[in-house]
Design a protein around this motif. Structure first.
Motif, PDB file in Angstrom:
ATOM      1  N   MET A  22      -4.691  15.527  21.925  1.00 34.33           N
ATOM      2  CA  MET A  22      -3.651  16.178  21.137  1.00 34.33           C
ATOM      3  C   MET A  22      -2.451  15.252  20.973  1.00 34.33           C
ATOM      4  O   MET A  22      -2.077  14.511  21.890  1.00 34.33           O
ATOM      5  CB  MET A  22      -3.213  17.477  21.815  1.00 34.33           C
ATOM      6  CG  MET A  22      -2.264  18.331  20.982  1.00 34.33           C
ATOM      7  SD  MET A  22      -2.049  19.982  21.712  1.00 34.33           S
ATOM      8  CE  MET A  22      -1.371  19.553  23.313  1.00 34.33           C
ATOM      9  N   TRP A  23      -1.838  15.287  19.776  1.00 35.02           N
ATOM     10  CA  TRP A  23      -0.660  14.482  19.470  1.00 35.02           C
ATOM     11  C   TRP A  23       0.384  15.366  18.789  1.00 35.02           C
ATOM     12  O   TRP A  23       0.042  16.231  17.977  1.00 35.02           O
ATOM     13  CB  TRP A  23      -1.010  13.326  18.527  1.00 35.02           C
ATOM     14  CG  TRP A  23      -1.987  12.350  19.098  1.00 35.02           C
ATOM     15  CD1 TRP A  23      -1.724  11.195  19.760  1.00 35.02           C
ATOM     16  CD2 TRP A  23      -3.419  12.458  19.054  1.00 35.02           C
ATOM     17  NE1 TRP A  23      -2.886  10.570  20.125  1.00 35.02           N
ATOM     18  CE2 TRP A  23      -3.940  11.318  19.721  1.00 35.02           C
ATOM     19  CE3 TRP A  23      -4.311  13.402  18.536  1.00 35.02           C
ATOM     20  CZ2 TRP A  23      -5.308  11.106  19.862  1.00 35.02           C
ATOM     21  CZ3 TRP A  23      -5.658  13.199  18.679  1.00 35.02           C
ATOM     22  CH2 TRP A  23      -6.150  12.054  19.339  1.00 35.02           C
ATOM     23  N   LYS A  24       1.649  15.124  19.093  1.00 34.39           N
ATOM     24  CA  LYS A  24       2.738  15.845  18.433  1.00 34.39           C
ATOM     25  C   LYS A  24       3.039  15.192  17.093  1.00 34.39           C
ATOM     26  O   LYS A  24       3.041  13.973  16.969  1.00 34.39           O
ATOM     27  CB  LYS A  24       3.986  15.843  19.320  1.00 34.39           C
ATOM     28  CG  LYS A  24       3.835  16.655  20.597  1.00 34.39           C
ATOM     29  CD  LYS A  24       5.125  16.648  21.399  1.00 34.39           C
ATOM     30  CE  LYS A  24       4.987  17.501  22.663  1.00 34.39           C
ATOM     31  NZ  LYS A  24       6.243  17.518  23.460  1.00 34.39           N
ATOM     32  N   SER A  49       8.356  19.987  11.928  1.00 36.44           N
ATOM     33  CA  SER A  49       8.246  20.442  13.321  1.00 36.44           C
ATOM     34  C   SER A  49       9.641  20.705  13.864  1.00 36.44           C
ATOM     35  O   SER A  49      10.487  19.818  13.884  1.00 36.44           O
ATOM     36  CB  SER A  49       7.542  19.376  14.164  1.00 36.44           C
ATOM     37  OG  SER A  49       7.366  19.826  15.491  1.00 36.44           O
ATOM     38  N   HIS A  55       6.302  23.838  16.727  1.00 37.55           N
ATOM     39  CA  HIS A  55       5.965  22.420  16.783  1.00 37.55           C
ATOM     40  C   HIS A  55       4.612  22.164  16.141  1.00 37.55           C
ATOM     41  O   HIS A  55       3.659  22.938  16.301  1.00 37.55           O
ATOM     42  CB  HIS A  55       5.952  21.933  18.230  1.00 37.55           C
ATOM     43  CG  HIS A  55       7.296  21.989  18.879  1.00 37.55           C
ATOM     44  ND1 HIS A  55       8.331  21.136  18.535  1.00 37.55           N
ATOM     45  CD2 HIS A  55       7.792  22.811  19.852  1.00 37.55           C
ATOM     46  CE1 HIS A  55       9.397  21.417  19.268  1.00 37.55           C
ATOM     47  NE2 HIS A  55       9.099  22.434  20.065  1.00 37.55           N
ATOM     48  N   GLU A  57       1.141  20.044  15.724  1.00 35.41           N
ATOM     49  CA  GLU A  57       0.249  19.302  16.615  1.00 35.41           C
ATOM     50  C   GLU A  57      -1.036  18.942  15.892  1.00 35.41           C
ATOM     51  O   GLU A  57      -1.568  19.739  15.116  1.00 35.41           O
ATOM     52  CB  GLU A  57      -0.089  20.133  17.862  1.00 35.41           C
ATOM     53  CG  GLU A  57       1.088  20.396  18.775  1.00 35.41           C
ATOM     54  CD  GLU A  57       0.720  21.259  19.973  1.00 35.41           C
ATOM     55  OE1 GLU A  57      -0.360  21.900  19.936  1.00 35.41           O
ATOM     56  OE2 GLU A  57       1.492  21.301  20.937  1.00 35.41           O
ATOM     57  N   THR A  59      -4.913  17.995  16.810  1.00 33.50           N
ATOM     58  CA  THR A  59      -5.873  18.099  17.905  1.00 33.50           C
ATOM     59  C   THR A  59      -7.248  17.668  17.416  1.00 33.50           C
ATOM     60  O   THR A  59      -7.679  18.071  16.335  1.00 33.50           O
ATOM     61  CB  THR A  59      -5.955  19.543  18.439  1.00 33.50           C
ATOM     62  OG1 THR A  59      -4.656  19.987  18.825  1.00 33.50           O
ATOM     63  CG2 THR A  59      -6.895  19.631  19.630  1.00 33.50           C
TER      64      THR A  59
END
Length: 237
Positions: A22-24, A49, A55, A57, A59
């Motif tokens: 997972m990355w923001k 975001s 936020h 994300e 994934t």
């Protein structure tokens, strides 16, 4: 074509909570080709975001599914298995541009990664690229391979021409034909399968149990011989 719909986080990840990367994200943009602005150009619908809307994300599940979500809303979702048939990805700095073509219709999606600094956002993007390259090629704007994460002090270098040639001859790109796969399974062709072919969807425990049941079946050896016979006939077609 993926449609936006509301799902809870538990519904999205309930089966693979631990099996994901997972990355923001800072922004998620979706090109709207039929929504014209005053200048007659296509427009982007951009999701930011933040604390109020949630936020963003990105994934990638071990099952090969890509998800883009914001709070409890799923904005994007599709399988990366055999994605080369409909998906092209390009990296530029801290952003990824997706060109998705399905049933003759194309659309574009842009993901901008988040980070406390621009360098960390770029590094996060490169990390995602490494994961996506397990399923399909990802190009950079300069068409050169990015540096690996955590090695910013080392310059990117091109592999020797001889090594690159040797690698290219052993690794098959894209989808494989029935003949290619048949030769591979019969041990009559030495090749490295594309990464998209290396993901097993069966849980290890279930697969082990299935193998035990097969080996205890007295008809299993004859079945294996019949499979080999059919594979050899397929190879002749």
């Amino acid at each position: 074509m993926a449609q936006t719909k509301c799902l809870s986080s538990s519904e999205i990840f309930q089966e693979t909570a631990a099996d994901k990367a997972m990355w923001k994200l800072r922004r998620y943009g979706r090109l709207l080709p039929r929504a014209k602005d005053k200048d007659g150009n296509s427009s982007w619908k951009v999701f930011e975001s933040n604390e109020s809307t949630g936020h963003l994300e990105l994934t990638v599940l071990d099952s090969g599914h890509l998800l883009v979500s914001q709070a409890q809303e799923l904005l994007e979702g599709f399988s990366l298995i055999n994605a080369q048939s409909f998906l092209k990805i390009q990296q530029k700095s801290d952003s990824l541009l997706f060109l998705i073509t399905l049933k003759g219709e194309s659309r574009m999606v842009r993901l901008q990664f988040d980070g406390s600094t621009r360098a960390l956002a770029v590094e996060a993007c490169r990390s995602a690229v490494e994961r996506l390259q397990e399923y399909l090629p990802v190009r950079t704007q300069e068409n050169t391979p990015p540096c690996a994460p955590h090695t910013s002090t080392q310059p990117c270098t091109e592999p020797p021409a001889e090594a690159a040639s040797a690698t290219a001859s052993n690794v098959t790109q894209g989808s494989l034909s029935i003949k290619d796969l048949t030769q591979y399974f019969l041990g009559e062709r030495d090749l490295s399968l594309p990464l998209a072919y290396r993901h097993c969807i069966a849980p290890p425990g279930d697969l082990r149990l299935l193998l035990r049941l097969c080996l205890l079946d007295s008809s299993f050896p004859a079945f294996v011989e019949q499979v080999e016979k059919e594979l050899r006939e397929l190879m002749q077609e």
